[in-house]
Design a protein around this motif. Structure first.
Motif, mmCIF file in Angstrom:
data_model
loop_
_atom_site.group_PDB
_atom_site.id
_atom_site.type_symbol
_atom_site.label_atom_id
_atom_site.label_comp_id
_atom_site.label_asym_id
_atom_site.label_seq_id
_atom_site.Cartn_x
_atom_site.Cartn_y
_atom_site.Cartn_z
ATOM 1 N N MET A 123 0.772 -1.113 -0.073
ATOM 2 C CA MET A 123 0.024 0.033 -0.006
ATOM 3 C C MET A 123 0.880 1.296 -0.009
ATOM 4 O O MET A 123 0.625 2.218 -0.657
ATOM 5 N N ALA A 124 1.966 1.217 0.787
ATOM 6 C CA ALA A 124 2.916 2.384 0.653
ATOM 7 C C ALA A 124 3.368 2.559 -0.901
ATOM 8 O O ALA A 124 3.562 3.670 -1.141
ATOM 9 N N LYS A 125 3.625 1.592 -1.313
ATOM 10 C CA LYS A 125 4.458 1.639 -2.587
ATOM 11 C C LYS A 125 3.410 2.423 -3.678
ATOM 12 O O LYS A 125 3.753 3.188 -4.275
ATOM 13 N N LYS A 126 2.052 1.700 -3.571
ATOM 14 C CA LYS A 126 0.921 2.481 -4.407
ATOM 15 C C LYS A 126 0.919 4.085 -4.255
ATOM 16 O O LYS A 126 0.660 4.918 -5.172
ATOM 17 N N ARG A 127 0.993 4.166 -2.714
ATOM 18 C CA ARG A 127 0.589 5.685 -2.493
ATOM 19 C C ARG A 127 1.965 6.604 -2.754
ATOM 20 O O ARG A 127 1.628 7.832 -3.136
ATOM 21 N N CYS A 128 3.007 5.965 -2.435
ATOM 22 C CA CYS A 128 4.314 6.834 -2.898
ATOM 23 C C CYS A 128 4.448 7.113 -4.520
ATOM 24 O O CYS A 128 5.006 8.295 -4.960
ATOM 25 N N LEU A 129 3.431 6.154 -5.251
ATOM 26 C CA LEU A 129 3.619 6.611 -6.695
ATOM 27 C C LEU A 129 2.497 7.719 -7.181
ATOM 28 O O LEU A 129 2.657 8.397 -8.224
ATOM 29 N N ARG A 130 1.533 7.769 -6.145
ATOM 30 C CA ARG A 130 0.309 8.729 -6.403
ATOM 31 C C ARG A 130 0.583 10.183 -5.681
ATOM 32 O O ARG A 130 0.269 11.159 -6.161
ATOM 33 N N TYR A 131 1.556 10.207 -4.538
ATOM 34 C CA TYR A 131 1.802 11.321 -3.813
ATOM 35 C C TYR A 131 3.136 11.520 -3.809
ATOM 36 O O TYR A 131 3.854 10.884 -3.737
ATOM 37 N N ASP A 132 3.433 12.936 -4.090
ATOM 38 C CA ASP A 132 4.677 13.312 -4.184
ATOM 39 C C ASP A 132 5.592 13.628 -2.862
ATOM 40 O O ASP A 132 6.884 13.456 -3.037
ATOM 41 N N TRP A 133 5.147 13.643 -1.915
ATOM 42 C CA TRP A 133 5.659 13.744 -0.635
ATOM 43 C C TRP A 133 5.211 12.753 0.327
ATOM 44 O O TRP A 133 4.037 12.419 0.436
ATOM 45 N N ALA A 134 6.231 12.281 1.331
ATOM 46 C CA ALA A 134 5.782 11.538 2.388
ATOM 47 C C ALA A 134 6.336 11.777 3.950
ATOM 48 O O ALA A 134 7.573 12.399 3.693
ATOM 49 N N LEU A 135 5.699 11.461 4.770
ATOM 50 C CA LEU A 135 6.223 11.968 6.146
ATOM 51 C C LEU A 135 6.377 10.578 6.699
ATOM 52 O O LEU A 135 5.530 9.658 6.876
ATOM 53 N N VAL A 136 7.683 10.072 6.943
ATOM 54 C CA VAL A 136 7.929 9.171 7.735
ATOM 55 C C VAL A 136 8.051 9.334 9.157
ATOM 56 O O VAL A 136 9.045 10.248 9.585
ATOM 57 N N LEU A 137 7.266 8.705 9.959
ATOM 58 C CA LEU A 137 6.980 9.032 11.412
ATOM 59 C C LEU A 137 7.220 7.680 12.377
ATOM 60 O O LEU A 137 6.900 6.850 12.253
ATOM 61 N N ARG A 249 0.409 16.392 19.130
ATOM 62 C CA ARG A 249 -0.694 15.242 19.556
ATOM 63 C C ARG A 249 0.271 14.403 20.314
ATOM 64 O O ARG A 249 -0.395 13.655 21.594
ATOM 65 N N LEU A 250 1.708 13.887 19.864
ATOM 66 C CA LEU A 250 2.279 12.760 20.465
ATOM 67 C C LEU A 250 2.565 13.105 22.221
ATOM 68 O O LEU A 250 2.584 12.789 22.969
ATOM 69 N N LYS A 251 3.045 14.705 22.083
ATOM 70 C CA LYS A 251 3.462 15.140 23.249
ATOM 71 C C LYS A 251 2.335 15.218 24.283
ATOM 72 O O LYS A 251 2.418 15.051 25.549
ATOM 73 N N ASN A 252 1.174 15.349 23.906
ATOM 74 C CA ASN A 252 -0.005 15.192 24.922
ATOM 75 C C ASN A 252 -0.160 14.070 25.517
ATOM 76 O O ASN A 252 -0.748 13.924 26.589
ATOM 77 N N TYR A 253 0.436 12.927 24.886
ATOM 78 C CA TYR A 253 0.308 11.705 25.405
ATOM 79 C C TYR A 253 1.587 11.109 25.629
ATOM 80 O O TYR A 253 1.849 9.806 25.994
ATOM 81 N N LYS A 254 2.455 12.016 26.147
ATOM 82 C CA LYS A 254 3.925 11.686 26.694
ATOM 83 C C LYS A 254 4.906 10.865 26.010
ATOM 84 O O LYS A 254 5.718 9.922 26.383
ATOM 85 N N LEU A 255 4.693 11.090 24.609
ATOM 86 C CA LEU A 255 5.444 10.475 23.364
ATOM 87 C C LEU A 255 5.955 11.527 22.561
ATOM 88 O O LEU A 255 5.805 12.498 22.545
ATOM 89 N N ILE A 256 7.222 11.387 21.964
ATOM 90 C CA ILE A 256 7.863 12.075 21.135
ATOM 91 C C ILE A 256 8.302 11.316 19.907
ATOM 92 O O ILE A 256 8.534 10.181 19.917
ATOM 93 N N ALA A 257 8.198 12.062 18.590
ATOM 94 C CA ALA A 257 8.560 11.827 17.436
ATOM 95 C C ALA A 257 10.152 11.509 17.502
ATOM 96 O O ALA A 257 10.888 12.248 17.863
ATOM 97 N N HIS A 258 10.677 10.456 17.053
ATOM 98 C CA HIS A 258 12.078 9.972 16.827
ATOM 99 C C HIS A 258 12.666 11.129 15.962
ATOM 100 O O HIS A 258 12.516 11.405 14.880
ATOM 101 N N PRO A 259 13.830 12.164 16.702
ATOM 102 C CA PRO A 259 14.460 13.104 16.125
ATOM 103 C C PRO A 259 15.141 12.899 14.529
ATOM 104 O O PRO A 259 15.210 13.632 13.712
ATOM 105 N N GLU A 260 15.586 11.507 14.727
ATOM 106 C CA GLU A 260 16.571 11.190 13.563
ATOM 107 C C GLU A 260 15.581 10.380 12.444
ATOM 108 O O GLU A 260 15.711 10.653 11.337
ATOM 109 N N LYS A 261 14.661 9.516 12.875
ATOM 110 C CA LYS A 261 14.007 8.446 11.938
ATOM 111 C C LYS A 261 12.798 9.152 11.447
ATOM 112 O O LYS A 261 12.114 8.871 10.310
ATOM 113 N N THR A 262 12.291 10.312 12.060
ATOM 114 C CA THR A 262 11.065 11.144 11.770
ATOM 115 C C THR A 262 11.575 12.350 10.437
ATOM 116 O O THR A 262 12.552 12.994 10.752
ATOM 117 N N LYS A 263 11.163 12.268 9.493
ATOM 118 C CA LYS A 263 11.366 12.881 8.341
ATOM 119 C C LYS A 263 10.539 13.141 7.087
ATOM 120 O O LYS A 263 9.649 12.271 6.931
#
Length: 308
Positions: A123-137, A249-263
Motif C-alpha cells: 500500500m505504501a508503494k502504491k501511494r508513493c507513486l500517487r503522492y509526491d511527498w511522504a512523512l516518515v514518522l 499530539r504525541l506530546k499530549n500522550y507523553k510520546l515524542i517523534a524520533h528526531p532522526e527517523k522522523t522526516k
C-alpha cells in the motif's frame, strides 16, 4: 468479615490457553519450562483458576534479559514464567476479538503475520507513486513510554469485563528482575516479551493516532505498522504543517517523534525531478527510493518504489 470477590472464569479458558502455549520456550524467574508444567498440568491449571477467580492472582517478576538489535544495540526484554505466559494468553484471547475490530484498515502491525508486512509495504508503494511527498514518522522508544493509566482508561471504554481489566493492569505492571535479583518497578511501558505487547501497543496508538486521523485528517492516507508510520501528501507545505500537529499530539500522550527517523521525504523519480535533502527512506526493512521498474507496456521506467 470482608467478603472475597469472585470472578466467573470457565475452566475451558485455561485449558485452551495451555494448549496454545504448548510450544512456548519461555523460562521465567522460577526456572520452570512448559515440559515441567505439563507434568502437573491439571493441578497447576486448577491452582491458577482459583487464584484468578478469587482476585488473588499477581504475576511474578519478569526475567530481564538483553537481545541484540541491528547495528549492535541491545534491547531489554522481560521473559514471563510459564504460569504467567498462560495467563497472558487467556487475556489476549479475551481482548483480541474486542479490540481488533476497532483497528483502522490502514493499521497492519497488530496482525502479527508475514502477509501484514507485505500488505503495508504494498500500500505504501502504491501511494508513493500517487503522492509526491511522504512523512516518515517513528515514535521514539514507544513501548517503553506507554502510560499505564492512559492505556487503562482507553481499555475501559471498550472492555467491561472486570477480571480482564484487573489482570491486564497487573500484568503490565509486573516488575523486571535482573540477573543479580534486583527488582525494577514498572511505572510505564510494556515489557518486550509480554504476549499482550503488540495488541496493547497497537490499541494505544489506535486511540492516539488512527482515531485522531479519522476525525481531523480523513483525507490524508497513511500506513501504520505499530509505531512505524507513513503519511502521504501532495505538497511539502502540507507535510510540514501536519508534522507540527502530530508532534504536539504525541506530546499530549507523553510520546515524542524520533528526531532522526522522523522526516519529510520527496518521492523523487523520472517524473518528479525536484531537489530535496531527503529522497529515500526505510520502512519495515525495505528502502524506498528511485528505482527502475517495468511498466505495463513492458518498458523500463524510473519510479519511487521499495525493494520488496
Amino acid at each position: 468479615m470482608k467478603r472475597v470477590r469472585r470472578f466467573v472464569i470457565p475452566p475451558k479458558k485455561f485449558l485452551e490457553a495451555f494448549k496454545q502455549s504448548k510450544k512456548t520456550k519461555v523460562v521465567g524467574v522460577d526456572g520452570q519450562t512448559i515440559q515441567d508444567f505439563k507434568r502437573n498440568r491439571t493441578k497447576l491449571l486448577n491452582e491458577q483458576r482459583e487464584q484468578l477467580t478469587s482476585g488473588k492472582y499477581w504475576p511474578s517478576p519478569v526475567r530481564r534479559v538483553f537481545i541484540r538489535k541491528k547495528k549492535g544495540r541491545l534491547r531489554a526484554i522481560g521473559i514471563p514464567t510459564v504460569r504467567d505466559f498462560i495467563v497472558q494468553t487467556i487475556l489476549k484471547n479475551e481482548l483480541s476479538p474486542k479490540l481488533e475490530v476497532l483497528f483502522h484498515p490502514n493499521s497492519y502491525g497488530y496482525k502479527q503475520k508475514p502477509e501484514a508486512r507485505k500488505e503495508a509495504l504494498g500500500m505504501a508503494k502504491k501511494r508513493c507513486l500517487r503522492y509526491d511527498w511522504a512523512l516518515v514518522l517513528d515514535v521514539k522508544k514507544f513501548g517503553d513510554n506507554i502510560d499505564h493509566r492512559l492505556l487503562m482508561n482507553m481499555l475501559k471504554k471498550h472492555i467491561r469485563n472486570e477480571w480482564v481489566l484487573l489482570y491486564t493492569h497487573r500484568t503490565m505492571k509486573a516488575p523486571e528482575q535482573t540477573r543479580s535479583g534486583k527488582l525494577i518497578e514498572k511505572k510505564k511501558g510494556l515489557a518486550q516479551g509480554n504476549k499482550l505487547n503488540f495488541l496493547l501497543g497497537n490499541f494505544y496508538l489506535h486511540h492516539i493516532f488512527d482515531v485522531w486521523m479519522q476525525k481531523n485528517h480523513p483525507k490524508i492516507p497513511f500506513e501504520r505498522y505499530t509505531d512505524d508510520i507513513i503519511c502521504h501528501f501532495k505538497s511539502e507545505s502540507s507535510a510540514k504543517a501536519f508534522l507540527s500537529q502530530i508532534q504536539q499530539r504525541l506530546k499530549n500522550y507523553k510520546l515524542i517523534a524520533h528526531p532522526e527517523k522522523t522526516k519529510i521525504v520527496y518521492c523523487k523519480d523520472a517524473k518528479r525531478k525536484g531537489n530535496y535533502s531527503n529522497v529515500s527512506f526505510e520502512y519495515l526493512g525495505s528502502t524506498f527510493q528511485s528505482r527502475r521498474m517495468k511498466s505495463p507496456t513492458g518498458k523500463y521506467i524510473v519510479r519511487f518504489i521499495p525493494k520488496l
